[in-house]
Scaffold this motif. Structure first.
Motif, mmCIF file in Angstrom:
data_model
loop_
_atom_site.group_PDB
_atom_site.id
_atom_site.type_symbol
_atom_site.label_atom_id
_atom_site.label_comp_id
_atom_site.label_asym_id
_atom_site.label_seq_id
_atom_site.Cartn_x
_atom_site.Cartn_y
_atom_site.Cartn_z
ATOM 1 N N LEU A 134 0.828 -1.212 0.000
ATOM 2 C CA LEU A 134 0.000 0.000 0.000
ATOM 3 C C LEU A 134 0.861 1.261 0.000
ATOM 4 C CD1 LEU A 134 -2.728 -1.178 2.538
ATOM 5 C CD2 LEU A 134 -2.903 -1.076 0.049
ATOM 6 N N THR A 135 1.680 1.383 -1.023
ATOM 7 C CA THR A 135 2.519 2.565 -1.192
ATOM 8 C C THR A 135 1.703 3.692 -1.808
ATOM 9 O OG1 THR A 135 3.201 1.879 -3.399
ATOM 10 C CG2 THR A 135 4.547 1.102 -1.542
ATOM 11 N N TYR A 136 2.282 4.881 -1.819
ATOM 12 C CA TYR A 136 1.592 6.020 -2.439
ATOM 13 C C TYR A 136 1.316 5.745 -3.912
ATOM 14 C CZ TYR A 136 0.871 10.509 -4.668
ATOM 15 O OH TYR A 136 0.372 11.520 -5.437
ATOM 16 N N ASP A 137 2.310 5.191 -4.618
ATOM 17 C CA ASP A 137 2.142 4.923 -6.048
ATOM 18 C C ASP A 137 0.997 3.939 -6.284
ATOM 19 O OD1 ASP A 137 4.181 6.635 -6.699
ATOM 20 O OD2 ASP A 137 5.717 5.070 -6.777
ATOM 21 N N PHE A 138 0.920 2.880 -5.472
ATOM 22 C CA PHE A 138 -0.144 1.895 -5.628
ATOM 23 C C PHE A 138 -1.511 2.526 -5.363
ATOM 24 C CE2 PHE A 138 -3.081 -1.159 -3.736
ATOM 25 C CZ PHE A 138 -3.104 -2.161 -4.697
ATOM 26 N N LEU A 139 -1.619 3.302 -4.284
ATOM 27 C CA LEU A 139 -2.889 3.933 -3.950
ATOM 28 C C LEU A 139 -3.304 4.945 -5.014
ATOM 29 C CD1 LEU A 139 -2.250 4.528 -0.138
ATOM 30 C CD2 LEU A 139 -3.822 2.853 -1.127
ATOM 31 N N LYS A 147 -6.597 12.176 -3.057
ATOM 32 C CA LYS A 147 -5.236 12.695 -2.945
ATOM 33 C C LYS A 147 -4.620 12.093 -1.691
ATOM 34 C CE LYS A 147 -2.509 16.950 -2.833
ATOM 35 N NZ LYS A 147 -2.553 18.436 -2.771
ATOM 36 N N TRP A 148 -3.868 11.019 -1.875
ATOM 37 C CA TRP A 148 -3.318 10.282 -0.741
ATOM 38 C C TRP A 148 -2.087 10.969 -0.173
ATOM 39 C CZ3 TRP A 148 -6.514 6.668 0.877
ATOM 40 C CH2 TRP A 148 -7.365 6.052 -0.033
ATOM 41 N N ASN A 149 -1.864 10.763 1.105
ATOM 42 C CA ASN A 149 -0.624 11.256 1.708
ATOM 43 C C ASN A 149 0.557 10.590 1.022
ATOM 44 O OD1 ASN A 149 -2.121 12.763 3.430
ATOM 45 N ND2 ASN A 149 -1.589 11.651 5.286
ATOM 46 N N THR A 150 1.590 11.349 0.806
ATOM 47 C CA THR A 150 2.725 10.845 0.023
ATOM 48 C C THR A 150 3.425 9.671 0.686
ATOM 49 O OG1 THR A 150 4.118 12.553 1.049
ATOM 50 C CG2 THR A 150 3.143 13.056 -1.098
ATOM 51 N N GLU A 151 3.234 9.476 1.998
ATOM 52 C CA GLU A 151 3.877 8.345 2.679
ATOM 53 C C GLU A 151 3.189 7.023 2.365
ATOM 54 O OE1 GLU A 151 2.574 10.938 4.158
ATOM 55 O OE2 GLU A 151 4.042 11.973 5.420
ATOM 56 N N GLY A 152 1.959 7.077 1.833
ATOM 57 C CA GLY A 152 1.207 5.839 1.657
ATOM 58 C C GLY A 152 0.747 5.319 3.010
ATOM 59 N N ALA A 153 0.646 4.015 3.140
ATOM 60 C CA ALA A 153 0.232 3.424 4.416
ATOM 61 C C ALA A 153 1.339 3.555 5.449
ATOM 62 C CB ALA A 153 -0.140 1.953 4.220
#
Length: 334
Positions: A134-139, A147-153
């Motif tokens: 669940l990284t930022y790129d995947f999300l 707009k997901w937080n850049t840290e991801g999960a």
């Protein structure tokens, strides 16, 4: 002779000890890498921000649902190794790997500029593996509307996996809310019950449903203003202020049957909404049957004393749905 037997026994014990140590080392390495050991079930309220700005709150007890569905999951042609892990039951193995629960909160900003989405995953196993997936790129690829937080999960500790993002609200929403929802409602924070396996609560005392509709339109690249001014939109706009809150609770009784309760708290004029819902209601069981093979029993009723629409429902056919959908999705079934 006795000496030879003693030496043989000592050799067996020594080899067993070495094997046990080796297996323990392998388990520790795998656990450190992916989070194989079971994390504790944790109170969700400590990890989900719930305030008077919370418009929607939902909890799904995935592990409890998985255990109820275990008999159905055992009929799905999963790989054989799953049955080994689950002591002969693939369903048990899957249930023991699912998160304890997933909780979502949608918090709308007072200035209606946007909304924050908070997701809490009380992971049971494989939390470290989830963190890597669940990284930022995947999300961003999976749900680009958020707009997901850049840290991801983030995995603060075992059992506490969180994801945060924001959704935009069209500027045309604010004047409509000011027009239709005059004044400020006395808002209490949303709550959830522990007993149902699924519990969803939505507040609409200050126009939150309209803001959510605006978010959905924005996410789908639709013109919210045009939708609101259409014939259907005008009808909906006239009814939305009559809704104070919506609550949906559901629990699996077994692998094939679920009991659900839908409650819509309304204004004293809410009976008009009930009549409209009653007119549309036959489409609900029909669509459930034609699209999913489910049987839905029950229909909405008007509680005049409490100004509420209440529907107590029984849903059957879940086992066949689970088996057919999962079997079709497996490579071996193709």
């Amino acid at each position: 002779m006795k000496k030879g037997c003693l030496i043989g026994i000592l050799v067996v014990v020594l080899l067993s000890a070495i094997a046990a140590i080796a297996l323990a080392a392998v388990y520790y390495a795998v656990d450190k890498r992916v989070g194989l050991s079971a994390a504790h079930e944790l109170p969700w309220a400590e990890h989900v921000p719930v305030t008077k700005e919370t418009a929607a709150l939902a909890r799904i007890d995935t592990c409890r649902i998985g255990r109820c569905l275990a008999p159905a999951l055992d009929k799905v042609p999963f790989p054989k190794w799953l049955t080994w892990y689950g002591a002969g039951s693939a369903g048990r193995a899957i249930a023991d790997s699912l998160p304890h629960r997933i909780v979502l909160a949608l918090n709308i900003r007072p200035d209606l500029s946007g909304a924050g989405l908070s997701v809490f995953i009380n992971e049971q196993r494989f939390g470290k593996l989830m963190l890597e997936v669940l990284t930022y790129d995947f999300l961003a690829r999976t749900l680009p509307q958020v707009k997901w937080n850049t840290e991801g999960a983030l995995l603060a500790e075992r059992g506490v996996l969180t994801i945060d993002g924001t959704l935009s609200i069209p500027p045309d929403v604010e004047p409509l809310i000011q027009e239709k929802w005059s004044g400020t409602a006395d808002q209490a924070t949303l709550t959830l019950d522990d007993q149902p396996q699924i519990d969803i609560s939505i507040d609409n005392r200050t126009g939150q449903l309209l803001a959510i509709a605006g978010m959905i339109a924005e996410a789908q690249n639709q013109d919210f203003k045009a939708l609101a001014q259409s014939g259907y939109g005008t009808m909906v706009m006239g009814l939305l202020p009559e809704i104070y809150s919506i609550r949906l609770q559901a629990t699996l009784k077994d692998s094939d049957t679920a009991a659900a309760t839908l409650r819509v708290n309304t204004s004293p004029n809410g009976q008009s909404l009930f009549l409209l819902l009653s007119g549309f209601w036959p489409m609900v069981p029909e669509n459930a049957r034609s699209r999913f093979g489910l049987t839905v029993e029950g229909e909405p009723a008007w509680n005049a004393a409490e100004n509420a629409i209440v529907a107590d429902l029984k849903i059957t056919g879940i086992e066949n749905l689970v088996i057919s959908r999962l079997s079709a999705a497996l490579p071996a079934a193709k």
